[in-house]
Write an enzyme that holds these catalytic residues in place. Structure first.
Site, PDB file in Angstrom:
ATOM      1  N   LEU A  94      46.545  33.367  29.255  1.00  0.00           N
ATOM      2  CA  LEU A  94      45.439  34.116  29.850  1.00  0.00           C
ATOM      3  C   LEU A  94      45.773  34.325  31.321  1.00  0.00           C
ATOM      4  CD1 LEU A  94      42.182  32.476  28.370  1.00  0.00           C
ATOM      5  CD2 LEU A  94      43.190  34.668  27.757  1.00  0.00           C
ATOM      6  N   ASP A  95      45.477  35.508  31.839  1.00  0.00           N
ATOM      7  CA  ASP A  95      45.760  35.797  33.240  1.00  0.00           C
ATOM      8  C   ASP A  95      44.997  34.832  34.142  1.00  0.00           C
ATOM      9  OD1 ASP A  95      47.216  37.865  32.249  1.00  0.00           O
ATOM     10  OD2 ASP A  95      45.682  39.383  32.624  1.00  0.00           O
TER      11      ASP A  95
END
Length: 329
Positions: free
Chosen positions: A103-104
């Protein structure tokens, strides 16, 4: 017990089995002080000294499966060279534990961590199509045509991105959308929505297959139940949007032959004898016969009637589309 090194490395959480093959090919695996590159090599983790990058690995007694509500600002990695906070600081220190997927740093929401490499590959590989559900806050409210474009797919930088399902959760000046995907490509949701003119300002993942973050505050985690683990391994693809695949065209059923003696039944000509042929005469052909010339009345000619020659056997001739050559010199 002797096992393949790929399986041992996967169970130890080093990488998936396919990733373990790459680690071995790079010469990073040693067994009892000897570098092993052959993919079919075996070892006994209970008696042999198996090391990756000089660090001895140990297979955990049991696999661990955790779900974390990742807060914004943390990095999805084991170690960050820039010294930023990672998701590993939010969960217990378990040997071989690693995050499944990424996930960013600005994205929050559901993240699974495990020390089972085979499980990680099974739930994250695109060919198994485990659905991922995101909630995205976008600028402005997309109309029906824009939602249809997301269903059909958008080509971004030579790569086709498509959403399995999209629906509007809230609509005002901006909108919250629920987007369901199954491939997990890099920045897929942000790139997809930006390509249709609705850039993302907030993004969170709320479900991964049957697992949700319901009841978890940002930074909290829990262990997956056996039912959730089984559900991830047996996850089915999310229903696709209508129009992505061509519907099957039903075939017209062939007419069944009528039984002999029924109304409308006509037997084949070759199946009749002389007496039966007289009982089933052939239908007369409509129109004039070919061997009879047609006539038409022409009042301008003496006699008032002239004979018209029969048509060409293959029908009326059509003028050729090829232009005629000029043979004059």
């Amino acid at each position: 017990m002797q096992e393949r090194l790929q399986k041992i490395l996967a169970r130890a959480g080093v990488a998936s089995r396919r990733g373990a093959e790459q680690v071995m090919a790079e010469g990073r695996v040693m067994v009892n002080g000897v570098t092993v590159r052959e993919l079919g090599s075996k070892a006994d983790i209970a008696t042999d000294d198996v090391r990756v990058d000089g660090v001895r690995i140990r297979v955990p007694d049991r696999p661990v499966y955790l779900v974390l509500n990742k807060p914004k600002g943390t990095v999805t990695t084991r170690h960050d060279p820039e010294g930023r906070a990672t998701v590993m600081g939010l969960v217990p220190a378990v040997a071989g534990l690693f995050p499944v997927g990424r996930l960013d740093v600005t994205t929050e929401g559901l993240l699974i961590l495990t020390n089972d490499g085979a499980f990680a590959e099974r739930v994250s590989h695109p060919r198994y199509e485990v659905p991922r559900v995101y909630e995205a806050k976008v600028h402005r409210v997309p109309d029906a045509e824009t939602l249809a474009r997301l269903h059909r797919g958008v080509r971004v930088e030579g790569e086709r991105l498509v959403a399995d399902r999209v629906r509007v959760l809230e609509a005002g000046n901006n909108a919250w959308l629920e987007v369901t995907l199954h491939e997990g490509k890099r920045h897929e949701v942000k790139r997809l929505l930006e390509a249709v003119g609705h850039p993302v300002s907030k993004l969170r993942r709320v479900a991964f297959g049957p697992v949700t973050i319901r009841g978890l505050e940002p930074g909290q985690f829990r262990e997956l139940s056996p039912q959730e683990v089984k559900g991830l391994l047996e996850a089915r693809p999310a229903p696709r949007a209508e129009g992505l695949s061509r519907p099957a065209i039903p075939r017209r059923p062939r007419p069944r032959p009528r039984p002999a003696g029924a109304k409308g039944h006509r037997p084949a000509p070759g199946a009749l004898g002389p007496e039966e042929r007289r009982a089933h005469p052939r239908r007369p052909q409509a129109g004039p016969r070919r061997d009879q010339p047609r006539t038409r009345r022409d009042e301008s000619r003496p006699g008032g009637e002239r004979t018209r020659p029969p048509r060409h056997p293959s029908g009326p001739r059509r003028p050729s589309a090829r232009p005629r050559r000029n043979t004059r010199h």
